[in-house]
Write a protein that holds these residues in place. Structure first.
Motif, PDB file in Angstrom:
ATOM      1  N   LEU A   1      -8.507  39.818   7.435  1.00 25.05           N
ATOM      2  CA  LEU A   1      -8.666  38.403   7.086  1.00 25.05           C
ATOM      3  C   LEU A   1      -9.989  38.197   6.346  1.00 25.05           C
ATOM      4  O   LEU A   1     -10.933  38.970   6.541  1.00 25.05           O
ATOM      5  N   PRO A   2     -10.072  37.164   5.513  1.00 21.24           N
ATOM      6  CA  PRO A   2     -11.342  36.911   4.811  1.00 21.24           C
ATOM      7  C   PRO A   2     -12.485  36.763   5.825  1.00 21.24           C
ATOM      8  O   PRO A   2     -12.270  36.280   6.938  1.00 21.24           O
ATOM      9  N   ARG A   3     -13.673  37.182   5.399  1.00 21.66           N
ATOM     10  CA  ARG A   3     -14.858  37.140   6.261  1.00 21.66           C
ATOM     11  C   ARG A   3     -15.084  35.747   6.856  1.00 21.66           C
ATOM     12  O   ARG A   3     -15.407  35.610   8.038  1.00 21.66           O
ATOM     13  N   SER A   4     -14.865  34.720   6.040  1.00 17.27           N
ATOM     14  CA  SER A   4     -15.125  33.347   6.509  1.00 17.27           C
ATOM     15  C   SER A   4     -14.205  32.983   7.675  1.00 17.27           C
ATOM     16  O   SER A   4     -14.573  32.208   8.546  1.00 17.27           O
ATOM     17  N   VAL A   5     -12.992  33.576   7.684  1.00 18.77           N
ATOM     18  CA  VAL A   5     -12.053  33.308   8.782  1.00 18.77           C
ATOM     19  C   VAL A   5     -12.401  34.208   9.968  1.00 18.77           C
ATOM     20  O   VAL A   5     -12.598  33.753  11.096  1.00 18.77           O
TER      21      VAL A   5
ATOM     22  N   ILE B   1     -14.582  18.284  12.751  1.00 21.35           N
ATOM     23  CA  ILE B   1     -14.236  19.683  13.057  1.00 21.35           C
ATOM     24  C   ILE B   1     -15.519  20.414  13.412  1.00 21.35           C
ATOM     25  O   ILE B   1     -16.586  20.028  12.944  1.00 21.35           O
ATOM     26  N   GLU B   2     -15.425  21.423  14.244  1.00 23.28           N
ATOM     27  CA  GLU B   2     -16.642  22.175  14.570  1.00 23.28           C
ATOM     28  C   GLU B   2     -16.290  23.613  14.905  1.00 23.28           C
ATOM     29  O   GLU B   2     -15.120  23.914  15.188  1.00 23.28           O
ATOM     30  N   PRO B   3     -17.276  24.498  14.872  1.00 24.71           N
ATOM     31  CA  PRO B   3     -17.013  25.903  15.204  1.00 24.71           C
ATOM     32  C   PRO B   3     -16.307  25.984  16.553  1.00 24.71           C
ATOM     33  O   PRO B   3     -16.616  25.219  17.473  1.00 24.71           O
ATOM     34  N   GLY B   4     -15.333  26.885  16.656  1.00 32.46           N
ATOM     35  CA  GLY B   4     -14.565  27.002  17.892  1.00 32.46           C
ATOM     36  C   GLY B   4     -13.212  26.314  17.775  1.00 32.46           C
ATOM     37  O   GLY B   4     -12.348  26.494  18.622  1.00 32.46           O
ATOM     38  N   VAL B   5     -13.039  25.548  16.699  1.00 29.84           N
ATOM     39  CA  VAL B   5     -11.769  24.834  16.505  1.00 29.84           C
ATOM     40  C   VAL B   5     -11.170  25.253  15.159  1.00 29.84           C
ATOM     41  O   VAL B   5     -11.880  25.264  14.133  1.00 29.84           O
TER      42      VAL B   5
ATOM     43  N   ASN C   1     -15.039  35.928  10.844  1.00 24.01           N
ATOM     44  CA  ASN C   1     -16.328  35.804  11.536  1.00 24.01           C
ATOM     45  C   ASN C   1     -16.590  34.425  12.120  1.00 24.01           C
ATOM     46  O   ASN C   1     -17.500  34.267  12.919  1.00 24.01           O
ATOM     47  N   PHE C   2     -15.823  33.440  11.697  1.00 18.14           N
ATOM     48  CA  PHE C   2     -16.187  32.082  12.123  1.00 18.14           C
ATOM     49  C   PHE C   2     -15.098  31.316  12.861  1.00 18.14           C
ATOM     50  O   PHE C   2     -15.403  30.453  13.670  1.00 18.14           O
TER      51      PHE C   2
END
Ligand code: SAM
Ligand code: GLN
Length: 272
Positions: A188-192, A77-81, A194-195
């Motif tokens: 939404l939670p920050r982790s969701v 998995i990677e950022p953007g997915v 922002n990322f």
């Protein structure tokens, strides 16, 4: 290394054992390797510090380690997915139970990492699957996962906006589309927030923009006894019930997740 473990434990407010697990996971090493050499070389130290800083910024650990699990499957998995969720793991169980006959052909719209398609390929070992996404980044990631699981010959990836570019009919259509109401995105939670890619979450007004398209056009892509399974938000049950009662001639039903919330919509000839 002892010093690093002590610092991670303090900075993240976790036990020493947990700090060892985190560091081992970030360094992609077995836990006992942490103490094997006693010291850490400069390059490894740099990598570790970068990853720890990402965690402190609330980056999901799946993006930091570039690994996740979906049911029994290890996925890249990677950022953007979009990171596959717990409720989708259970969605697969529901689909397995509700299928009167194993589907020969399956269409997944919005495959992301390929998690659903890979799980279904194992549950229905003779099925051929077409999995689509609008995001090139998602398709590249899904391709890696499909290849790693040896499923290239059974899962075909296609890029497209919903049903555009698709033809033919399928015994089963499945989708976990973006379904968060646009107005709820800021909460939404920050982790969701922002990322994770917003294009995998934003379902427009009421969150049903993509669900409505699936309901409106899905029938054209289903075989005679075919069925459709869609993951939804529990707040959408009433509005979808009204829409389906007005527009659909096929049977439909809503189903609960493990936490007793109605999170899945099944349409067509199903067992439950
Ligand atoms: N199926 C994966 C899962 O359950 O983990 C990903 C689900 S994610 C909630 C929704 C996916 O739909 C994202 O990968 C996103 O790129 C894709 N998507 C968004 N808009 C789309 C569209 N118009 N057509 C096809 N796919 C779309
Ligand atoms: N359940 C996801 C979340 O809470 C949203 C998934 C989706 O939009 N399909 O982040």
């Amino acid at each position: 290394m002892r010093e690093v473990i002590r610092r991670v434990s303090k900075e993240f407010g976790i036990s020493r054992d947990e700090a060892e697990l985190v560091v081992a996971s970030l360094l992609e090493q077995p836990r006992f390797h942490i103490y094997l050499n006693g010291t850490i070389d400069t390059a490894t130290q740099k990598t570790l510090e970068r990853k720890l800083a990402q965690l402190k910024e609330d980056m999901p650990i799946e993006y930091v380690t570039k690994r996740t699990r979906f049911r029994e499957y290890e996925l890249h998995i990677e950022p953007g997915v979009f990171i596959p969720r717990l409720e989708t793991e259970y969605f697969i169980d529901l689909i397995a139970q509700c299928s009167k006959e194993p589907p020969c052909t399956i269409l997944e719209i919005g495959t992301g990492s390929g998690a659903i398609a890979i799980a279904l390929a194992h549950i229905f070992p003779t099925a051929f699957i077409v999995a689509t996404d609008i995001s090139e980044t998602a398709l590249t990631c899904a391709h890696t996962n499909i290849r790693n699981h040896g499923l290239d010959t059974r899962i075909t990836l296609m890029r497209g906006d919903m049903f555009d570019a698709l033809s033919g009919q399928f015994d089963m259509i499945i989708s976990n589309p973006p379904y968060i109401p646009h107005s709820r995105l800021p909460a939404l939670p920050r982790s969701v927030r922002n990322f994770e890619p917003l294009s995998s979450l934003d379902g427009g007004k009421n969150g049903i923009q993509f669900i409505t398209k699936l309901i409106e056009r899905g029938g054209d892509f289903l075989t005679h006894n075919g069925s459709m399974a869609i993951e939804i938000d529990e707040e959408q049950v009433d509005i979808l019930h009204e829409l389906l009662s007005k527009t659909l001639s096929m049977p439909f039903s809503f189903h609960k997740d493990l936490f007793n919330r109605f999170r899945y919509l099944l349409i067509g000839n199903t067992e439950v």
